[in-house]
Design an enzyme around this catalytic site. Structure first.
Site, PDB file in Angstrom:
ATOM      1  N   SER A  48      -2.857   7.919   9.842  1.00 36.74           N
ATOM      2  CA  SER A  48      -2.088   8.938   8.917  1.00 36.74           C
ATOM      3  C   SER A  48      -2.635  10.368   9.593  1.00 36.74           C
ATOM      4  CB  SER A  48      -2.392   8.956   7.515  1.00 36.74           C
ATOM      5  OG  SER A  48      -2.168   7.784   7.108  1.00 36.74           O
TER       6      SER A  48
HETATM    7  N1  SAH Z   1      -5.074   3.949   6.070  1.00 34.58           N
HETATM    8  C1  SAH Z   1      -4.528   3.798   7.398  1.00 34.58           C
HETATM    9  C2  SAH Z   1      -2.932   3.944   7.887  1.00 34.58           C
HETATM   10  C3  SAH Z   1      -2.214   3.024   7.059  1.00 34.58           C
HETATM   11  S1  SAH Z   1      -0.633   2.816   8.170  1.00 34.58           S
HETATM   12  C4  SAH Z   1      -5.494   4.378   8.470  1.00 34.58           C
HETATM   13  O1  SAH Z   1      -6.317   5.280   7.974  1.00 34.58           O
HETATM   14  O2  SAH Z   1      -5.302   4.441   9.735  1.00 34.58           O
HETATM   15  C5  SAH Z   1      -0.158   1.352   6.928  1.00 34.58           C
HETATM   16  C6  SAH Z   1      -1.040   0.135   7.101  1.00 34.58           C
HETATM   17  O3  SAH Z   1      -0.523  -0.527   6.071  1.00 34.58           O
HETATM   18  C7  SAH Z   1      -0.376  -0.654   8.208  1.00 34.58           C
HETATM   19  O4  SAH Z   1      -1.592  -0.784   9.062  1.00 34.58           O
HETATM   20  C8  SAH Z   1       0.058  -1.904   7.679  1.00 34.58           C
HETATM   21  O5  SAH Z   1      -0.012  -3.035   8.415  1.00 34.58           O
HETATM   22  C9  SAH Z   1      -0.262  -2.028   6.448  1.00 34.58           C
HETATM   23  N2  SAH Z   1       0.343  -2.761   5.409  1.00 34.58           N
HETATM   24  C10 SAH Z   1       1.797  -2.997   5.184  1.00 34.58           C
HETATM   25  N3  SAH Z   1       2.136  -3.524   4.315  1.00 34.58           N
HETATM   26  C11 SAH Z   1       0.744  -4.209   3.860  1.00 34.58           C
HETATM   27  C12 SAH Z   1       0.568  -5.253   2.926  1.00 34.58           C
HETATM   28  N4  SAH Z   1       1.454  -5.809   2.206  1.00 34.58           N
HETATM   29  N5  SAH Z   1      -0.655  -5.492   2.891  1.00 34.58           N
HETATM   30  C13 SAH Z   1      -1.620  -5.161   3.341  1.00 34.58           C
HETATM   31  N6  SAH Z   1      -1.506  -4.166   4.457  1.00 34.58           N
HETATM   32  C14 SAH Z   1      -0.094  -3.580   4.543  1.00 34.58           C
END
Ligand code: SAH
Length: 223
Positions: free
Chosen positions: A71
């Site tokens: 992000s």
């Molecule tokens: N917080 C992260 C950015 C997240 S991007 C950072 O600091 O870099 C969103 C993430 O959510 C992705 O890696 C994706 O794989 C994950 N995601 C999506 N659906 C999900 C689910 N149901 N359970 C766990 N993770 C999930």
């Protein structure tokens, strides 16, 4: 040695870069001193790989493995600020991604659980936590829309992928008085960042700002 004069230059650039990074955060509304200190301490450069590494200090989201994104720093700051974790809190983050947000939370809370549906992202994030000697994060591969029933309830829950509605299991794993911050809306449209506070009876919902996140997807990923 040829490196010596250059390392002086690099140090100066790094200090300047950090100043610019913190200035951008402040100018976008990240004003909480604890959050700024945590973001000063945790170098985003550790969480961005390959060709994007030299853009780590710009206020923009960047691609990471598995087609996901790290992000935008100001969004990380604003979400952390809205979550307002305390030093005794246990926090659940859904969506480990690069691990950057979890590392910021680790500076502010007692314990952080973070889950991602991609095993590879969890493995790579753990490598960075270990390298930085961060010991209060537990990272697991799991579908975070079900939360972590064994570790619940949580003081704080941060969801970093967009759901159509705040997932029911996460609402029920929040302590009374606890806060959840979650982007809500369709994945390909502008979403709203929502702050949910669990009351004695029911929940209070507050809309914070428009955001754009990758979608919360069911089940484990293939990598
Ligand atoms: N917080 C992260 C950015 C997240 S991007 C950072 O600091 O870099 C969103 C993430 O959510 C992705 O890696 C994706 O794989 C994950 N995601 C999506 N659906 C999900 C689910 N149901 N359970 C766990 N993770 C999930």
């Amino acid at each position: 040695m040829t490196e010596e004069p250059r390392s002086g230059d690099d140090d100066e650039t790094r200090a300047e870069r950090k100043m610019r990074f913190l200035f951008a955060l402040r100018s976008r509304g990240v004003t909480d001193a604890r959050v700024l200190t945590a973001m000063e301490r945790i170098d985003r450069g550790h969480f961005v790989r390959n060709i994007f590494a030299d853009r780590a200090y710009e206020d923009m989201p960047l691609p990471i493995a598995c087609g996901q994104t790290i992000s935008q720093p100001s969004v990380v700051g604003l979400m952390t600020q809205a979550l307002n974790p305390g030093p005794r809190d246990t926090v659940l983050e859904v969506g480990t991604g690069s691990g950057y947000q979890a590392a910021i939370l680790s500076q502010l809370a007692r314990r952080v659980y973070t889950v991602d549906r991609y095993r590879r992202l969890v493995r790579e994030a753990v490598e960075v936590f270990d390298a930085l000697k961060i010991t209060n994060i537990t990272a697991l591969a799991a579908d975070g829309s079900f939360g972590l029933p064994d570790q619940a309830p949580f003081d704080r829950i941060l969801v970093t992928a967009a759901a159509e509605d705040p997932p029911g299991p996460l609402l029920s794993q929040l302590k009374t008085g606890g806060i959840m911050v979650v982007p809500v809306g369709q994945s390909d449209a502008v979403q709203s960042l929502i702050k949910v506070t669990r009351l004695e009876r029911g929940y209070d919902y507050q809309e914070l700002r428009p955001v754009r996140f990758v979608p919360l997807v069911e089940g484990l990923g293939s990598e």
